[in-house]
Design a protein around this motif. Structure first.
Motif, short mmCIF file in Angstrom:
data_model
loop_
_atom_site.label_atom_id
_atom_site.label_comp_id
_atom_site.label_asym_id
_atom_site.label_seq_id
_atom_site.Cartn_x
_atom_site.Cartn_y
_atom_site.Cartn_z
N PRO A 188 0.97 -1.43 0.04
CA PRO A 188 0.05 -0.03 -0.12
C PRO A 188 0.61 1.25 0.02
O PRO A 188 0.46 2.29 -0.34
N LYS A 242 -8.03 -2.23 0.30
CA LYS A 242 -6.77 -1.67 0.14
C LYS A 242 -6.40 -1.71 -1.57
O LYS A 242 -5.85 -0.79 -2.04
N THR A 286 -8.39 -1.50 -4.03
CA THR A 286 -9.24 -0.53 -4.90
C THR A 286 -8.49 0.82 -4.52
O THR A 286 -8.16 1.60 -5.66
N GLN A 287 -7.86 1.26 -3.20
CA GLN A 287 -6.81 2.68 -3.25
C GLN A 287 -5.66 2.30 -3.99
O GLN A 287 -5.59 3.49 -4.68
N GLU A 303 -4.93 4.57 -7.79
CA GLU A 303 -3.61 5.18 -7.96
C GLU A 303 -2.77 4.79 -9.26
O GLU A 303 -2.39 5.57 -10.12
N HIS A 311 -14.21 2.79 -6.04
CA HIS A 311 -13.40 3.96 -5.15
C HIS A 311 -14.66 4.80 -4.95
O HIS A 311 -14.50 5.33 -3.67
N PHE A 334 -14.88 5.54 -0.82
CA PHE A 334 -14.30 6.62 -0.28
C PHE A 334 -14.56 8.16 -0.93
O PHE A 334 -14.27 9.15 -0.42
N GLU A 335 -15.75 8.02 -1.70
CA GLU A 335 -16.35 9.31 -2.00
C GLU A 335 -17.73 9.73 -2.05
O GLU A 335 -18.30 10.28 -2.61
#
Length: 327
Positions: free
Chosen positions: A109, A280, A282-283, A287, A303, A307-308
């Motif tokens: 990560p 993890k 997905t994060q 990127e 995502h 997270f949004e």
């Protein structure tokens, strides 16, 4: 062989059981003292493998020095986010001759590198990555399962293949280390999406689309990162994708179902009770997709949900209304 599994989760315990039954001398290292006592005295690991009886010869310990003393093989059975930390902890105890194996599916990560590269950076040793369509519950029951061993170290790869293979476990070799690792990591994102779809109440049509277009995303990012396309049509690609997107054994799919039903990411992971690697992943691949300029719309949608603060239904509508194109 003398084999140590570092981590007493479901898959590590299931493989430790299988390796003990294969005739190897196996030790399980676990931080939790109560779980160590349970393995040694009751021969169970009820938190992760309910109803499974472990061999009496399988021993557990909280002592890292004891666990790593004169071992032929060390298996990293910890989440991807812990690989760097645990690799650093074990380094002073290694003699240098051990074969290092990792069964985690994800990327580092912090560096966004494949886990094999993280392990090599810390231990200066090429590990063997063991992956494939393999739920811990079925491995623990001795049901037929196939795995893939991949490494830059040919001898280590062959030794892992031989050590793990049995009447119920068949292990293949694959030299495409990048492809094996990318397939194992990204399929968890697609499994989250498939679970979210199920949780909303969508049908087989939607899941088939997610799995198929998800495979496109796996191939796109994999090729950009140097993987061989053929690998993704094998066990660590389409094979792992199928089992993770369709089975209730899949913690990623179960987590997705709960999110699709309206629970938050934190509520869902708490209810699953185990590490959900797809979060993890997905994060990380959100990127990596930007870094490599790769279009990964399903990953983007997951995502957004995680997270949004985009609702699952809105994320699906956004996917369905993207610009029309050829397949």
């Amino acid at each position: 062989m003398k084999i140590t599994f570092l981590g007493g989760g479901s898959f590590g315990t299931a493989l430790a059981k299988a390796m003990t039954q294969n005739g190897h001398e196996v030790m399980l290292w676990e931080r939790n003292e109560e779980r160590v006592r349970e393995v040694n005295e009751q021969h169970t690991n009820g938190k992760y493998l309910q109803g499974i009886r472990l061999p009496e010869s399988l021993r557990a310990t909280v002592d890292l020095g004891e666990a790593l003393n004169h071992r032929d093989m060390v298996v990293l059975a910890v989440p991807s986010s812990s690989i760097r930390e645990v690799s650093g902890k074990i380094k002073p105890y290694l003699s240098g001759d051990e074969i290092i194996v990792s069964i985690a599916k994800g990327v580092d990560p912090k560096s966004l590198k494949p886990l094999s590269q993280t392990i090599f950076e810390v231990l200066d040793k090429d590990p063997v990555i063991l992956s494939g369509p393999s739920h811990a519950e079925e491995v623990a029951q001795g049901l037929p399962t196939t795995l893939v061993a991949s490494s830059r170290n040919e001898l280590a790869m062959v030794r892992v293949q031989e050590a793990f293979s049995s009447n119920s476990l068949r292990v293949y070799r694959n030299h495409d280390l990048m492809g094996v690792e990318i397939g194992g990591a990204v399929k968890n994102i697609i499994a989250l999406a498939a679970g979210i779809s199920d949780g909303i109440g969508y049908g087989d049509n939607a899941k088939a689309a997610l799995m198929t277009r998800g495979m496109t995303e796996i191939i796109r990012i994999g090729e950009k990162m140097g993987a061989e396309t053929e690998t993704f049509y094998g066990l660590t690609g389409i094979g792992d994708l199928i089992v993770t997107c369709t089975s209730m054994h899949s913690r990623n799919r179960r987590c997705g179902i709960l999110i699709g039903q309206g629970k938050s990411m934190d509520e869902a992971t708490k209810e699953v009770g185990m590490v959900v690697e797809g979060i993890k992943a997905t994060q990380a691949f959100f990127e990596l997709a930007k870094k490599y300029n790769v279009e990964m719309p399903i990953t983007d949608a997951v995502h957004q949900i995680l997270f949004e603060d985009v609702t699952p239904r809105d994320a699906v509508i956004n996917l369905m209304n993207r610009e029309l194109k050829r397949e």
